[in-house]
Motif scaffolding. Structure first.
Motif, PDB file in Angstrom:
ATOM      1  N   VAL A 109       0.864  -1.184   0.000  1.00 41.17           N
ATOM      2  CA  VAL A 109       0.000   0.000   0.000  1.00 41.17           C
ATOM      3  C   VAL A 109       0.897   1.230   0.000  1.00 41.17           C
ATOM      4  N   SER A 110       0.635   2.150  -0.916  1.00 44.37           N
ATOM      5  CA  SER A 110       1.446   3.363  -0.994  1.00 44.37           C
ATOM      6  C   SER A 110       0.724   4.525  -0.325  1.00 44.37           C
ATOM      7  N   ILE A 111       1.500   5.506   0.063  1.00 35.84           N
ATOM      8  CA  ILE A 111       0.924   6.711   0.665  1.00 35.84           C
ATOM      9  C   ILE A 111       0.023   7.419  -0.353  1.00 35.84           C
ATOM     10  N   LEU A 112       0.371   7.354  -1.626  1.00 35.56           N
ATOM     11  CA  LEU A 112      -0.453   7.976  -2.667  1.00 35.56           C
ATOM     12  C   LEU A 112      -1.824   7.316  -2.759  1.00 35.56           C
ATOM     13  N   GLU A 113      -1.875   6.017  -2.566  1.00 34.70           N
ATOM     14  CA  GLU A 113      -3.144   5.286  -2.588  1.00 34.70           C
ATOM     15  C   GLU A 113      -4.056   5.764  -1.449  1.00 34.70           C
ATOM     16  N   VAL A 114      -3.484   5.966  -0.273  1.00 36.34           N
ATOM     17  CA  VAL A 114      -4.259   6.430   0.878  1.00 36.34           C
ATOM     18  C   VAL A 114      -4.722   7.873   0.663  1.00 36.34           C
ATOM     19  N   VAL A 115      -3.835   8.722   0.160  1.00 30.41           N
ATOM     20  CA  VAL A 115      -4.199  10.119  -0.109  1.00 30.41           C
ATOM     21  C   VAL A 115      -5.322  10.188  -1.131  1.00 30.41           C
ATOM     22  N   LYS A 116      -5.227   9.395  -2.181  1.00 28.86           N
ATOM     23  CA  LYS A 116      -6.267   9.368  -3.210  1.00 28.86           C
ATOM     24  C   LYS A 116      -7.605   8.915  -2.630  1.00 28.86           C
ATOM     25  N   LEU A 117      -7.572   7.910  -1.776  1.00 27.76           N
ATOM     26  CA  LEU A 117      -8.777   7.405  -1.130  1.00 27.76           C
ATOM     27  C   LEU A 117      -9.477   8.512  -0.336  1.00 27.76           C
ATOM     28  N   TYR A 118      -8.701   9.268   0.440  1.00 26.22           N
ATOM     29  CA  TYR A 118      -9.291  10.339   1.247  1.00 26.22           C
ATOM     30  C   TYR A 118      -9.698  11.542   0.420  1.00 26.22           C
ATOM     31  N   SER A 119      -8.967  11.837  -0.632  1.00 24.93           N
ATOM     32  CA  SER A 119      -9.336  12.990  -1.457  1.00 24.93           C
ATOM     33  C   SER A 119     -10.673  12.755  -2.158  1.00 24.93           C
ATOM     34  N   ARG A 120     -11.015  11.498  -2.385  1.00 23.89           N
ATOM     35  CA  ARG A 120     -12.309  11.173  -2.973  1.00 23.89           C
ATOM     36  C   ARG A 120     -13.405  11.062  -1.917  1.00 23.89           C
ATOM     37  N   GLY A 121     -13.020  11.204  -0.646  1.00 27.11           N
ATOM     38  CA  GLY A 121     -14.003  11.086   0.432  1.00 27.11           C
ATOM     39  C   GLY A 121     -14.532   9.675   0.585  1.00 27.11           C
ATOM     40  N   SER A 122     -13.672   8.703   0.396  1.00 25.74           N
ATOM     41  CA  SER A 122     -14.096   7.303   0.379  1.00 25.74           C
ATOM     42  C   SER A 122     -13.984   6.594   1.725  1.00 25.74           C
ATOM     43  N   VAL A 123     -14.104   7.312   2.835  1.00 33.16           N
ATOM     44  CA  VAL A 123     -13.992   6.640   4.134  1.00 33.16           C
ATOM     45  C   VAL A 123     -15.172   5.714   4.403  1.00 33.16           C
ATOM     46  N   ASP A 124     -16.256   5.856   3.638  1.00 37.05           N
ATOM     47  CA  ASP A 124     -17.422   4.981   3.834  1.00 37.05           C
ATOM     48  C   ASP A 124     -17.074   3.508   3.654  1.00 37.05           C
ATOM     49  N   VAL A 125     -16.081   3.211   2.831  1.00 34.86           N
ATOM     50  CA  VAL A 125     -15.751   1.824   2.530  1.00 34.86           C
ATOM     51  C   VAL A 125     -14.708   1.232   3.474  1.00 34.86           C
ATOM     52  N   LEU A 126     -14.160   2.038   4.366  1.00 38.86           N
ATOM     53  CA  LEU A 126     -13.130   1.545   5.273  1.00 38.86           C
ATOM     54  C   LEU A 126     -13.742   0.832   6.472  1.00 38.86           C
ATOM     55  N   ARG A 127     -13.163  -0.303   6.812  1.00 39.34           N
ATOM     56  CA  ARG A 127     -13.596  -1.104   7.966  1.00 39.34           C
ATOM     57  C   ARG A 127     -12.375  -1.318   8.853  1.00 39.34           C
ATOM     58  N   ALA A 128     -12.609  -1.631  10.109  1.00 43.21           N
ATOM     59  CA  ALA A 128     -11.496  -1.807  11.028  1.00 43.21           C
ATOM     60  C   ALA A 128     -11.779  -2.908  12.039  1.00 43.21           C
ATOM     61  N   ASP A 129     -10.711  -3.519  12.488  1.00 44.89           N
ATOM     62  CA  ASP A 129     -10.744  -4.500  13.562  1.00 44.89           C
ATOM     63  C   ASP A 129      -9.742  -4.019  14.610  1.00 44.89           C
ATOM     64  N   ALA A 130     -10.043  -4.252  15.890  1.00 49.70           N
ATOM     65  CA  ALA A 130      -9.131  -3.802  16.938  1.00 49.70           C
ATOM     66  C   ALA A 130      -9.204  -4.708  18.154  1.00 49.70           C
ATOM     67  N   VAL A 131      -8.096  -4.734  18.867  1.00 45.86           N
ATOM     68  CA  VAL A 131      -8.030  -5.387  20.168  1.00 45.86           C
ATOM     69  C   VAL A 131      -7.501  -4.342  21.136  1.00 45.86           C
ATOM     70  N   LEU A 132      -8.261  -4.124  22.221  1.00 51.70           N
ATOM     71  CA  LEU A 132      -7.847  -3.198  23.261  1.00 51.70           C
ATOM     72  C   LEU A 132      -7.615  -3.990  24.539  1.00 51.70           C
ATOM     73  N   TYR A 133      -6.576  -3.630  25.253  1.00 56.58           N
ATOM     74  CA  TYR A 133      -6.294  -4.264  26.533  1.00 56.58           C
ATOM     75  C   TYR A 133      -6.606  -3.237  27.604  1.00 56.58           C
ATOM     76  N   VAL A 134      -7.689  -3.487  28.352  1.00 60.79           N
ATOM     77  CA  VAL A 134      -8.245  -2.505  29.277  1.00 60.79           C
ATOM     78  C   VAL A 134      -8.368  -3.115  30.664  1.00 60.79           C
ATOM     79  N   SER A 135      -8.139  -2.276  31.676  1.00 59.52           N
ATOM     80  CA  SER A 135      -8.378  -2.727  33.045  1.00 59.52           C
ATOM     81  C   SER A 135      -9.140  -1.654  33.814  1.00 59.52           C
ATOM     82  N   ILE A 136      -9.844  -2.094  34.828  1.00 58.15           N
ATOM     83  CA  ILE A 136     -10.555  -1.195  35.727  1.00 58.15           C
ATOM     84  C   ILE A 136      -9.894  -1.316  37.088  1.00 58.15           C
ATOM     85  N   GLY A 137      -9.553  -0.171  37.657  1.00 65.08           N
ATOM     86  CA  GLY A 137      -8.869  -0.201  38.942  1.00 65.08           C
ATOM     87  C   GLY A 137      -7.546  -0.925  38.808  1.00 65.08           C
TER      88      GLY A 137
END
Length: 155
Positions: A109-137
């Motif tokens: 993936v190139s930086i130009l590909e990401v810039v082009k994606l955002y310049s077209r306003g194409s964030v609607d097609v972006l999906r994400a997965d995440a893992v968070l490590y959280v504690s209470i107290g």
């Protein structure tokens, strides 16, 4: 790259906070603001940044984000990875927290590909997965997994 980093890192943090981090006693947490303090390019494929995340925690319990690991993709193509550092969210507070993070483009993936994606306003097609490590107290951190989130909801 700025929008990519902001969208990718914030989606997972906001998802965890808005969902009460999966723990019923912290269900009233709210994200009040999102911003960037600064971005520093570390190479042609990655940046370090500090996110400014406003969090309202009316709970009597402190919360600690130990680590965040996320992947941003368009369809099945992985665009990049995000990691965020540690932050403690004070009990009964409404504060803006500085969260150090790094965004790195995936291989092929190139930086130009990401810039082009955002310049077209194409964030609607972006999906994400995440893992968070959280504690209470002072409890041990638990992994919280969030899959197939729409990045658009967090930009």
């Amino acid at each position: 790259m700025k929008r990519f980093l902001k969208a990718a890192a914030v989606f997972a943090l906001a998802a965890a906070v808005l969902s009460g981090c999966g723990i019923a006693r912290v269900k009233d947490l709210d994200v009040s603001s999102v911003g960037l303090k600064y971005i520093v390019p570390t190479s042609s494929r990655s940046v370090d940044a500090v996110l400014l995340l406003g969090i309202d925690n009316p709970s009597s319990l402190p919360l600690k984000l130990h680590n965040l690991e996320g992947t941003v993709r368009m369809g099945s193509k992985v665009l990049g990875y995000v990691t965020a550092g540690e932050v403690e969210i004070q009990k009964r507070s409404d504060m803006v927290y500085e969260i150090p993070c790094t965004a790195t483009l995936a291989d092929g993936v190139s930086i130009l590909e990401v810039v082009k994606l955002y310049s077209r306003g194409s964030v609607d097609v972006l999906r994400a997965d995440a893992v968070l490590y959280v504690s209470i107290g002072k409890r041990a951190p638990i992994p919280l997994r969030f899959n197939d989130l729409s990045v658009k909801d967090f930009t």
